[in-house]
Design a protein around this motif. Structure first.
Motif, PDB file in Angstrom:
ATOM      1  N   UNK A 103       0.827  -1.208   0.000  1.00 22.74           N
ATOM      2  CA  UNK A 103       0.000   0.000   0.000  1.00 22.74           C
ATOM      3  C   UNK A 103       0.861   1.258   0.000  1.00 22.74           C
ATOM      4  N   UNK A 104       2.012   1.186   0.603  1.00 21.79           N
ATOM      5  CA  UNK A 104       2.933   2.326   0.560  1.00 21.79           C
ATOM      6  C   UNK A 104       3.384   2.598  -0.874  1.00 21.79           C
ATOM      7  N   UNK A 105       3.686   1.529  -1.614  1.00 21.07           N
ATOM      8  CA  UNK A 105       4.068   1.675  -3.017  1.00 21.07           C
ATOM      9  C   UNK A 105       2.887   2.155  -3.852  1.00 21.07           C
ATOM     10  N   UNK A 106       1.711   1.597  -3.595  1.00 16.52           N
ATOM     11  CA  UNK A 106       0.525   1.986  -4.358  1.00 16.52           C
ATOM     12  C   UNK A 106       0.196   3.459  -4.161  1.00 16.52           C
ATOM     13  N   UNK A 107       0.368   3.955  -2.935  1.00 20.92           N
ATOM     14  CA  UNK A 107       0.087   5.361  -2.650  1.00 20.92           C
ATOM     15  C   UNK A 107       1.028   6.287  -3.400  1.00 20.92           C
ATOM     16  N   UNK A 108       2.186   5.780  -3.775  1.00 21.61           N
ATOM     17  CA  UNK A 108       3.168   6.577  -4.518  1.00 21.61           C
ATOM     18  C   UNK A 108       3.207   6.226  -6.000  1.00 21.61           C
ATOM     19  N   UNK A 109       2.196   5.494  -6.456  1.00 19.00           N
ATOM     20  CA  UNK A 109       2.127   5.116  -7.870  1.00 19.00           C
ATOM     21  C   UNK A 109       1.498   6.237  -8.683  1.00 19.00           C
ATOM     22  N   UNK A 110       1.353   5.999  -9.982  1.00 21.34           N
ATOM     23  CA  UNK A 110       0.736   6.993 -10.850  1.00 21.34           C
ATOM     24  C   UNK A 110      -0.770   7.102 -10.627  1.00 21.34           C
ATOM     25  N   UNK A 111      -1.359   6.101  -9.975  1.00 22.84           N
ATOM     26  CA  UNK A 111      -2.798   6.126  -9.681  1.00 22.84           C
ATOM     27  C   UNK A 111      -3.009   5.810  -8.209  1.00 22.84           C
ATOM     28  N   UNK A 112      -2.745   6.764  -7.336  1.00 21.93           N
ATOM     29  CA  UNK A 112      -2.829   6.487  -5.895  1.00 21.93           C
ATOM     30  C   UNK A 112      -4.231   6.155  -5.404  1.00 21.93           C
ATOM     31  N   UNK A 113      -5.255   6.433  -6.208  1.00 23.14           N
ATOM     32  CA  UNK A 113      -6.629   6.099  -5.794  1.00 23.14           C
ATOM     33  C   UNK A 113      -7.049   4.703  -6.231  1.00 23.14           C
ATOM     34  N   UNK A 114      -6.243   4.048  -7.022  1.00 19.46           N
ATOM     35  CA  UNK A 114      -6.537   2.680  -7.440  1.00 19.46           C
ATOM     36  C   UNK A 114      -6.485   1.751  -6.222  1.00 19.46           C
ATOM     37  N   UNK A 115      -7.479   0.904  -6.097  1.00 22.15           N
ATOM     38  CA  UNK A 115      -7.508  -0.053  -4.990  1.00 22.15           C
ATOM     39  C   UNK A 115      -6.581  -1.231  -5.295  1.00 22.15           C
ATOM     40  N   UNK A 116      -5.809  -1.656  -4.296  1.00 25.48           N
ATOM     41  CA  UNK A 116      -4.915  -2.796  -4.448  1.00 25.48           C
ATOM     42  C   UNK A 116      -5.104  -3.768  -3.290  1.00 25.48           C
ATOM     43  N   UNK A 117      -4.991  -5.040  -3.591  1.00 27.93           N
ATOM     44  CA  UNK A 117      -5.002  -6.103  -2.586  1.00 27.93           C
ATOM     45  C   UNK A 117      -3.783  -6.974  -2.838  1.00 27.93           C
ATOM     46  N   UNK A 118      -2.958  -7.138  -1.827  1.00 26.75           N
ATOM     47  CA  UNK A 118      -1.730  -7.917  -1.947  1.00 26.75           C
ATOM     48  C   UNK A 118      -1.875  -9.195  -1.131  1.00 26.75           C
ATOM     49  N   UNK A 119      -1.462 -10.315  -1.708  1.00 26.33           N
ATOM     50  CA  UNK A 119      -1.574 -11.576  -0.975  1.00 26.33           C
ATOM     51  C   UNK A 119      -0.428 -12.501  -1.331  1.00 26.33           C
ATOM     52  N   UNK A 120      -0.182 -13.463  -0.463  1.00 23.84           N
ATOM     53  CA  UNK A 120       0.939 -14.395  -0.593  1.00 23.84           C
ATOM     54  C   UNK A 120       0.451 -15.776  -1.013  1.00 23.84           C
ATOM     55  N   UNK A 121       1.234 -16.432  -1.851  1.00 21.81           N
ATOM     56  CA  UNK A 121       0.987 -17.816  -2.227  1.00 21.81           C
ATOM     57  C   UNK A 121       2.070 -18.700  -1.611  1.00 21.81           C
ATOM     58  N   UNK A 122       1.708 -19.937  -1.282  1.00 19.72           N
ATOM     59  CA  UNK A 122       2.626 -20.841  -0.580  1.00 19.72           C
ATOM     60  C   UNK A 122       3.764 -21.352  -1.454  1.00 19.72           C
ATOM     61  N   UNK A 123       3.582 -21.305  -2.760  1.00 21.17           N
ATOM     62  CA  UNK A 123       4.539 -21.896  -3.697  1.00 21.17           C
ATOM     63  C   UNK A 123       5.926 -21.277  -3.549  1.00 21.17           C
TER      64      UNK A 123
END
Length: 554
Positions: A103-123
């Motif tokens: 979210x820190x990176x997303x807030x500093x992106x070219x579209x800070x209002x774009x919603x992002x969801x980050x998640x981890x995979x076990x692989x």
């Protein structure tokens, strides 16, 4: 473009949900809605490489294929189906760390209002990918390959750029144009496997999907490198704006390049998925290094009173060196080792991994934490306590160590010590998700109505923000069950099933719950509302011929 080199074993259910624009546009055939959604998911997995280096089209019509609400819907469905097949690593501490970085990176992106969801995979393959709606997945293997948080951030910023620059949407348009013949073959194989009614349906479905992905691979390799170059350029800017080291991108490319050398001479599948979709070349590394130097120069200029390169900031705003310094979360070491343990095949395998490390030299504090956590997972709480106590003395108040020690104390029969520790954490951080969930899970393991009611009271402050949190729902369900509150337990269990990609099972649970004679007006109203909300999804799945493999065998 976006990266998912290995054949995905999950996409079928992602395709199916009631979406009115698709139903009206493609009502002429029974398979077209599924095909379009399949194209979307496969497109987000497409490698990007090759000869054409022209700039991406500015006037793409891909945004007309899916509106923002539909993109978010398909992204959420992708995540739920990854959970359905057991790929997602849902851990409160790790999720909190990854969301903080992302979210820190997303807030500093070219579209800070774009919603992002980050998640981890076990692989443990080195891989990451972005899909519709701003959903970004990171494999455990990628984090384990990194030596510092900045490197992980460089990959996340690259994936964020794929979303903000509309590369995913352009892939939807391209996939619809190029991939239909392959997808038709895949769909036929999947439907045939499902209709066979045998216990091998799942294997046949997975084989069909893998075969289709293999057929797509060579054609996808012919796509342009322009999107990759753009994602590198835009991503490294967001990386620098967020206070991370812009040199980390080239640094991680070099790590990946060394992985290729190690794997030389082996079969293709030994090459990390990330490298199959993101070829690392000397040119690409050189360009990343050059951009980092340029960005560091701008940062130094801004620190001395010049203007920042962040065009989202007012032109008259001057940032000081302290404001630009940023830095990481300080949690990377703990996060990487926790991920190492939770992604291992078994706790015993994780312990062996740490023993091999220790044979080469002393374990640092982060790896000492990992070994203690592996012992805790292997039901050796006393040994875990012995490892954790000296670490906590060196890092007083550290949340990762405190939670692990509280769990170890509870499992070692030291309930009073565990309660004191967790209560102190709750007092310090009353609405902290990892603290509340970990303590509630400890209480649920303890059992008894009193422990269940205490767990319920700890979790309730998080309820409003946890409607789409399957870990919360499952934990609250268990707490309610042992507290003697079967109605709330049933509702929460159904919600967990739904969020884990099993809407038909959720519907069955709610229908059974509705038959209870002790429902009051409010509970019945809640259940009726959820049945009404879930039913269209289940009907659409059935209409598409997609069945719940467990319910279908009954």
């Amino acid at each position: 473009m976006v990266m998912l080199g290995r054949a995905p074993e999950y996409p079928l259910r992602v395709f199916c949900r009631r979406t009115a624009p698709f139903r009206t546009a493609f009502e002429e055939t029974r398979v077209r809605p599924v095909l379009l959604a399949a194209a979307i998911v496969i497109a987000t997995a497409a490698p990007v490489a090759a000869q054409n280096t022209r700039l991406p089209d500015i006037g793409s019509s891909a945004g007309e294929v899916l509106n923002p609400a539909q993109q978010a819907e398909y992204g959420a469905m992708t995540l739920s189906q990854l959970r359905h097949y057991g790929y997602v690593l849902d851990d409160p501490l790790l999720e909190g760390w990854l969301q903080t970085v992302g979210q820190r990176l997303a807030a500093n992106s070219d579209k800070p209002r774009q919603s992002f969801t980050f998640f981890l995979l076990k692989d443990r393959q080195i891989n990451a990918f972005a899909t519709l709606g701003g959903y970004v997945a990171t494999n455990a293997g990628l984090v384990l390959a990194a030596t510092r948080e900045d490197q992980v951030a460089s990959v996340l910023s690259h994936e964020i750029a794929h979303v903000t620059q509309d590369h995913v949407l352009r892939a939807v348009e391209r996939a619809e144009r190029d991939s239909v013949p392959v997808l038709l073959a895949m769909l036929g194989a999947i439907v045939a496997a499902q209709s066979a009614g045998s216990s091998s349906n799942g294997d046949a479905t997975m084989a069909a999907i893998a075969s289709a992905q293999a057929l797509l691979a060579q054609r996808q390799i012919d796509y342009t490198r322009a999107n990759e170059a753009e994602a590198d350029r835009v991503g490294i800017q967001a990386l620098a704006r967020s206070g991370y080291d812009p040199k980390a991108m080239a640094e991680f490319f070099t790590v990946l390049q060394s992985t290729v050398r190690v794997n030389q001479g082996g079969e293709r599948e030994r090459t990390p998925d990330y490298l199959q979709t993101h070829p690392v070349t000397v040119t690409r590394i050189g360009e990343a290094k050059e951009r980092a130097v340029q960005l560091e120069g701008r940062t130094a200029f801004a620190a001395s009173g010049g203007s920042s390169d962040n065009l989202l900031l007012p032109s008259g705003l001057h940032l000081t060196g302290a404001a630009l310094a940023g830095g990481g979360t300080g949690q990377f070491g703990w996060a990487r080792e926790r991920l190492r343990v939770l992604s291992a095949d078994t706790p015993a395998a994780a312990i062996r991994e740490y023993e091999q490390m220790r044979a080469k030299g002393p374990l640092d504090d982060a790896r000492g934490y990992g070994l203690a956590l592996a012992k805790l997972q292997a039901n050796q709480p006393v040994a875990a306590i012995a490892d954790l106590e000296p670490l906590l003395a060196k890092h007083p108040g550290d949340l990762w160590l405190e939670l692990a020690l509280g769990e170890a104390e509870a499992r070692a029969g030291k309930a009073e010590a565990a309660d004191r520790r967790f209560q102190a954490l709750l007092t310090r951080m009353p609405r902290n998700r990892p603290v509340a969930l970990t303590y509630a899970q400890v209480l649920a393991e303890r059992g008894g109505a009193a422990a269940g009611k205490r767990a319920q009271s700890i979790l309730r402050p998080l309820a409003a923000a946890s409607a789409e949190d399957p870990v919360f729902q499952a934990t609250f369900a268990r707490a309610s069950e042992i507290a003697g509150d079967p109605i709330r337990a049933g509702e929460a269990y159904a919600e967990a099933e739904y969020l884990n990609g099993r809407p038909e099972r959720a519907l069955v649970q709610l229908e059974n719950l509705k038959k209870r004679q002790d429902l009051d007006y409010y509970a019945r109203s809640r259940i009726d509302a959820r049945i009404a909300a879930i039913t269209p999804t289940v009907l659409e799945l059935r209409r598409q011929g997609v069945k719940d493999e467990v319910l279908d065998r009954r």
